[in-house]
Each structure stands twice: as structure tokens, then as C-alpha cells.
Design a protein around this motif. Structure first.
Motif, short mmCIF file in Angstrom:
data_model
loop_
_atom_site.label_atom_id
_atom_site.label_comp_id
_atom_site.label_asym_id
_atom_site.label_seq_id
_atom_site.Cartn_x
_atom_site.Cartn_y
_atom_site.Cartn_z
N SER A 82 0.83 -1.21 0.00
CA SER A 82 0.00 0.00 0.00
C SER A 82 0.86 1.26 0.00
O SER A 82 0.61 2.21 -0.75
N LEU A 83 1.89 1.26 0.83
CA LEU A 83 2.80 2.41 0.90
C LEU A 83 3.57 2.57 -0.41
O LEU A 83 3.78 3.70 -0.90
N LEU A 84 3.99 1.47 -0.99
CA LEU A 84 4.74 1.50 -2.25
C LEU A 84 3.92 2.17 -3.35
O LEU A 84 4.40 3.07 -4.05
N SER A 85 2.66 1.77 -3.45
CA SER A 85 1.77 2.34 -4.46
C SER A 85 1.56 3.83 -4.21
O SER A 85 1.57 4.64 -5.16
N PHE A 86 1.39 4.20 -2.96
CA PHE A 86 1.12 5.59 -2.59
C PHE A 86 2.28 6.50 -2.96
O PHE A 86 2.10 7.57 -3.57
N PHE A 87 3.50 6.11 -2.62
CA PHE A 87 4.65 6.97 -2.89
C PHE A 87 5.05 6.95 -4.36
O PHE A 87 5.59 7.95 -4.87
N LEU A 119 10.21 2.99 5.75
CA LEU A 119 11.66 2.98 5.50
C LEU A 119 12.02 1.88 4.50
O LEU A 119 12.90 2.06 3.65
N GLN A 120 11.32 0.75 4.58
CA GLN A 120 11.57 -0.33 3.63
C GLN A 120 11.15 0.08 2.21
O GLN A 120 11.83 -0.24 1.23
N GLY A 147 14.45 3.67 -3.91
CA GLY A 147 15.67 4.46 -4.07
C GLY A 147 15.50 5.90 -3.64
O GLY A 147 16.20 6.80 -4.14
N ILE A 148 14.56 6.15 -2.72
CA ILE A 148 14.32 7.51 -2.21
C ILE A 148 15.28 7.77 -1.05
O ILE A 148 15.34 7.01 -0.09
N SER A 149 16.05 8.85 -1.15
CA SER A 149 17.04 9.18 -0.13
C SER A 149 16.44 10.08 0.95
O SER A 149 15.69 11.02 0.65
N ILE A 150 16.78 9.78 2.20
CA ILE A 150 16.37 10.57 3.36
C ILE A 150 17.61 11.30 3.88
O ILE A 150 18.64 10.67 4.09
#
Length: 336
Positions: free
Chosen positions: A233-238, A259-260, A266-269
């Protein structure tokens, strides 16, 4: 190892069983037993490592010197840390704690309350599930001391101790805006429990004040989903909302899943996205970069809940309902 009884103490001290009983139960002076005999009995009891039967004490006094602590998930670090402090505080006043997890299951919660009632615990500290209001109402009718922690039912007249969730989320969102973030997302769950609602309200109102609230940047994850479904769900959202430059996770397990997802994408924090999560976790301190959090005032909540419970257990008729709000702590780390 043979269990020591008051008969063993009487034999060793060369006094009657009734004398030992009066001394052990704190009635020696009242029954005219001399100070020398009282001390002798106490010394023998200590030397034999005598421990009074909890059941016998309960039958005699109606008290078990025990507290039932019911939380959502004892494996969650927030609840385990909270349970540890409550147990320490209870120990300081010579109370033991029976604690158990509900798994956010209403039926399980009701079963646990019924079991603890049968065990005759002297009071309850409860993190309620969504539909537990009626069962808590029953405890109130039975005049059982009860304090709610972490969450509560707005219309119910029962003492509770919670973090000021609205203020915490509102302040964290404003902090992100002051850092230059313009597209701030929030990740909540679908439970609709009061603490989660207040957190989202605080986030939304902070953005609305600046006229930048965007409903498309709000994600509600199925509360009963497993980790795999949550991550999907988070993957689809971002993926869908690539313009997001900051996110507020309203619980640590959602933050950990996030965080996973950022690693997969490949999103950097914090270069690509700033991150703040509710409820600190050891993983947030170990992550590279370290993750900023809104930490619950665990010690304050634990101490206050014991104080409120003790006031009820001491005098159920005289105590006054108290609704206590504790301020959260925004811990800024490398993720912003």
C-alpha cells in the motif's frame, strides 16, 4: 522445596499458630502480643523465607495487591517500555502487575477483562480496543478502579492518561513546513481510534492554516493488514505521489514499513524526503540516517496512571475523574 506455612513459623518460634497469624497480618499489637514476641515471629518468618499466600490474603482482605495491565501489543516497543515502567512503579508500592496483549481484538479484550475480574485484581490499566466501551462501562458499574492509557472514549466518564496527540502532530507538521517542505504527506491507519484521529486532525489543521492541505497526500492503511500488504500500500502511494517531500507517519510500525519502501524506491532521506514518525523505536536510532520521532512521555504516562489508579483503590467514593494530557517530545534527528 517445601512451602513454608505459619505452622512452621509457630513451631520454630515456639508460639501458637494464632499468634503467628496475628503477627503476620499486622494485628499483633492490637491483640496484646508483646513487642518481643512480635519481633521473634517476624525474624523467624524472614529466616524461613516465608511468603504469604496471595489467595489466602485475598480471601481475608478482599485485596490481591495486583493490577491488571491490558495493552494492544506487548511486543510493540512503546507498550513494552510502558509496561516496564508501570511494573516498576507498582513494585514501589508493593503491587504486582499481570499484563497481557489484546492484539486489538475486541473479543480477546473482553475475555482478558473477565479473566482478570475472576483473578480479583484490585484495579485495571487498559489500552482499549475500538469496541471496548461497554465492557469498561461494566467495570465502572462494578466500581472497579480503572484508568485508560494511550486512548480513550470521548463520551465516557473514566480517568485517562494520554499524550496530547493533536498538539504533537500539529507541531511536527509546522516544523516540517518551517524547514521548507511544501508537499507533506501523512500515513494513518483505518482504526478511527481517538488518538489516531487527533493526530491526523493536528496535521490537517496545520496545513489548512497555510492553505496548503492536499487530501491526495493522505493515506489510510488497513489497520489489520500484515506487513507485506502494508508495504504494498505504501509503495503504491509513494509511486503515485512523487512530489511528496516530507511525510509524517502516525505510528512507528507504519514508519518502519515506510523505510523499507523508500529503500525499494531508491528515495534518499532527507535529500528526497524528510521523515518524522510517532513513537520512538530502537530501529529509528540505528537507521542511517537516524529518524526523527515524536516520542511519547512514557514515564509521565506510567507514573500518572498508577497515581490515578491508587486514588481510586484507596477511596473509590471520594476520587474525582481526571483526564490527563501529557506533552509529546519531538526528537529531531538526521531525517529532516
Amino acid at each position: 522445596m517445601k512451602k513454608i506455612t505459619i505452622k512452621d513459623i509457630a513451631t520454630e518460634a515456639k508460639v501458637s499458630i494464632s499468634t503467628v497469624s496475628f503477627v503476620i497480618n499486622g494485628k499483633g499489637e492490637k491483640m496484646g502480643i508483646s513487642a518481643a514476641v512480635i519481633k521473634k515471629v517476624q525474624d523467624v518468618a524472614e529466616s524461613l523465607n516465608y511468603r504469604p499466600s496471595m489467595i489466602a490474603t485475598s480471601l481475608r482482605t478482599g485485596k490481591t495487591r495486583s493490577i491488571g495491565l491490558i495493552v494492544e501489543d506487548i511486543s510493540n516497543q512503546f507498550f513494552s517500555d510502558l509496561a516496564r515502567v508501570i511494573e516498576d512503579e507498582a513494585k514501589n508500592i508493593d503491587y504486582r502487575v499481570f499484563y497481557c496483549s489484546t492484539g486489538d481484538d475486541d473479543e480477546r479484550s473482553e475475555e482478558l477483562i473477565s479473566s482478570l475480574l475472576q483473578a480479583n485484581v484490585d484495579g485495571f490499566i487498559i489500552t482499549p480496543t475500538q469496541n471496548l466501551e461497554e465492557k469498561i462501562e461494566l467495570l465502572l458499574k462494578l466500581k472497579k478502579p480503572v484508568v485508560l492509557i494511550d486512548r480513550y472514549f470521548p463520551g465516557q466518564r473514566v480517568s485517562h492518561v494520554v499524550m496530547d496527540n493533536y498538539e504533537a502532530a500539529n507541531s511536527a507538521t509546522k516544523f516540517l513546513m518551517n524547514k521548507g517542505c511544501k508537499n507533506i504527506a501523512v500515513v494513518n491507519n483505518t482504526s478511527e481510534m481517538i488518538q489516531m484521529k487527533l493526530r491526523e486532525d493536528g496535521y490537517r489543521d496545520a496545513l489548512k492554516e497555510e492553505g496548503v492541505y492536499n487530501e491526495e497526500l493522505v493515506l489510510h492503511v488497513d489497520y489489520h493488514s500484515n506487513e507485506e500488504t502494508r508495504i504494498a500500500s505504501l509503495l503504491s502511494f509513494f509511486q503515485k505521489n512523487s512530489k511528496i517531500d516530507a511525510v509524517l507517519f502516525l505510528a512507528n510500525y507504519m514508519g518502519l514499513a515506510g523505510l523499507q519502501v523508500f529503500r525499494k524506491l531508491g528515495i534518499s532521506i532527507p535529500e528526497d524526503i524528510s521523515v518524522i514518525s510517532f513513537d520512538d523505536h530502537d530501529s529509528f536510532k540505528l537507521h542511517t540516517p537516524t529518524i526523527s520521532v515524536i516520542a511519547q512521555p512514557i514515564e509521565d504516562i506510567a507514573i500518572k496512571s498508577i497515581q490515578l489508579l491508587m486514588s481510586q483503590m484507596t477511596d473509590m467514593d471520594a476520587f474525582k475523574i481526571e483526564k490527563s494530557l501529557k506533552k509529546g517530545n519531538l526528537i529531531v534527528r538526521e531525517s529532516v
